[in-house]
Design an enzyme around this catalytic site. Structure first.
Site, PDB file in Angstrom:
ATOM      1  N   ASP A 238       0.854  -1.182   0.000  1.00  0.00           N
ATOM      2  CA  ASP A 238       0.000   0.000   0.000  1.00  0.00           C
ATOM      3  C   ASP A 238       0.889   1.230   0.000  1.00  0.00           C
ATOM      4  O   ASP A 238       1.620   1.477   0.945  1.00  0.00           O
ATOM      5  CB  ASP A 238      -0.891  -0.007   1.248  1.00  0.00           C
ATOM      6  CG  ASP A 238      -1.989   1.050   1.163  1.00  0.00           C
ATOM      7  OD1 ASP A 238      -1.844   2.015   0.378  1.00  0.00           O
ATOM      8  OD2 ASP A 238      -2.982   0.894   1.884  1.00  0.00           O
TER       9      ASP A 238
ATOM     10  N   ARG B 214      -0.152   4.350  -0.323  1.00  0.00           N
ATOM     11  CA  ARG B 214      -0.884   5.587  -0.068  1.00  0.00           C
ATOM     12  C   ARG B 214      -0.278   6.367   1.100  1.00  0.00           C
ATOM     13  O   ARG B 214       0.313   5.807   2.018  1.00  0.00           O
ATOM     14  CB  ARG B 214      -2.351   5.279   0.224  1.00  0.00           C
ATOM     15  CG  ARG B 214      -3.063   4.773  -1.016  1.00  0.00           C
ATOM     16  CD  ARG B 214      -4.477   4.416  -0.723  1.00  0.00           C
ATOM     17  NE  ARG B 214      -4.536   3.425   0.340  1.00  0.00           N
ATOM     18  CZ  ARG B 214      -5.663   3.042   0.907  1.00  0.00           C
ATOM     19  NH1 ARG B 214      -6.789   3.569   0.538  1.00  0.00           N
ATOM     20  NH2 ARG B 214      -5.641   2.130   1.842  1.00  0.00           N
TER      21      ARG B 214
END
Ligand SMILES: [Zn+2]
Ligand SMILES: [Zn+2]
Length: 249
Positions: free
Chosen positions: A159, A161
């Site tokens: 991930d 983000r």
């Protein structure tokens, strides 16, 4: 908790943010020193209620993020807040590989029915790896890799983000504290690390349907999210529904 890199002058109305931010430049939030500024504000009536759309420019990659604001949020506490990461395939095209569109619509419906609330639409497609790489990851998944391994195979973390930009946007808006609509402890921790007061967590609730019931159950068991196994809460956007057998196959 870290200290915000700069303080923001309080304004009376959202449209005043444009003038306030005209020359804004701070050392930025997070490891990438992201600085955003408000460049335009307008009304945005939607099928989910009346919002104002606040458009942000950022100094790092030129991506254009927006906040959808319902009601008066400047200086307000416990403002219901949803962080939504862009998903072209889900949000706009109705993909069933993920549940981003359901999450987006549910969030806007909930916020539109509240006295006040904010949805940040963050341009970090595909858990931050971008649209083309997301499609590459889908292709790898079709060859048998799971979603995590597919991202790793492409050279990305599971991930990618980063919520520094979200923290800056909330600080720019002058929100006093947030009630974060999430099942994801990472979002809460990252916002707090950037100086945003997360006063409360609001479970992101949606009735399960025949299509996602099994998926929700599986993710509740396997993920670190706040999701009681039998509770009808959505998983976070971050997890493509690769474990679902589409079309009953
Ligand atoms: Zn800044
Ligand atoms: Zn999606």
């Amino acid at each position: 908790m870290t200290v915000r890199p700069c303080s923001f002058a309080r304004v009376a109305r959202l449209e005043d943010l444009v003038e306030r931010d005209r020359d804004h430049e701070c050392e930025g939030f997070g490891v990438h020193h992201v600085c955003v500024k408000v460049v335009a504000v307008a009304n945005l009536p939607t099928r989910f209620g009346d919002f104002r759309i606040v458009a942000f420019w950022n100094n790092r990659d030129g991506k254009e993020h927006v906040a959808l604001v319902h009601g008066d949020v400047i200086g307000a506490d416990r403002v219901a807040t949803r962080l939504h990461s862009e998903c072209l395939t889900g949000d706009a095209l109705g993909s069933l590989r993920c549940d981003c569109r359901d999450q987006l619509e549910t969030a806007l419906q909930r916020l539109g029915a509240m006295e006040r609330g904010v949805l940040l639409y963050l341009r970090q497609e595909g858990r931050g790896i971008g649209l083309l790489n997301k499609v590459r990851a889908y292709a790898l998944q079709e060859q048998g890799l799971d979603t995590v391994d597919a991202n790793l195979a492409l050279g990305f973390r599971d991930d990618e983000r980063d919520y520094a930009v979200a923290a800056h946007m909330l600080a720019s808006l002058g929100v006093g504290s947030v009630a974060l609509m999430t099942n994801n402890p990472t979002k809460i921790r990252q916002l707090q690390e950037h100086g945003i007061v997360v006063a409360q967590r609001l479970p992101h609730v949606i009735p399960p349907n025949a299509h996602n019931r099994k998926y929700l159950h599986t993710k509740a068991l396997r993920s670190g999210h706040f999701m009681p196994v039998d509770a009808p809460e959505l998983p976070e956007q971050d997890e493509p529904l690769s474990s679902i057998k589409l079309g009953g196959a």
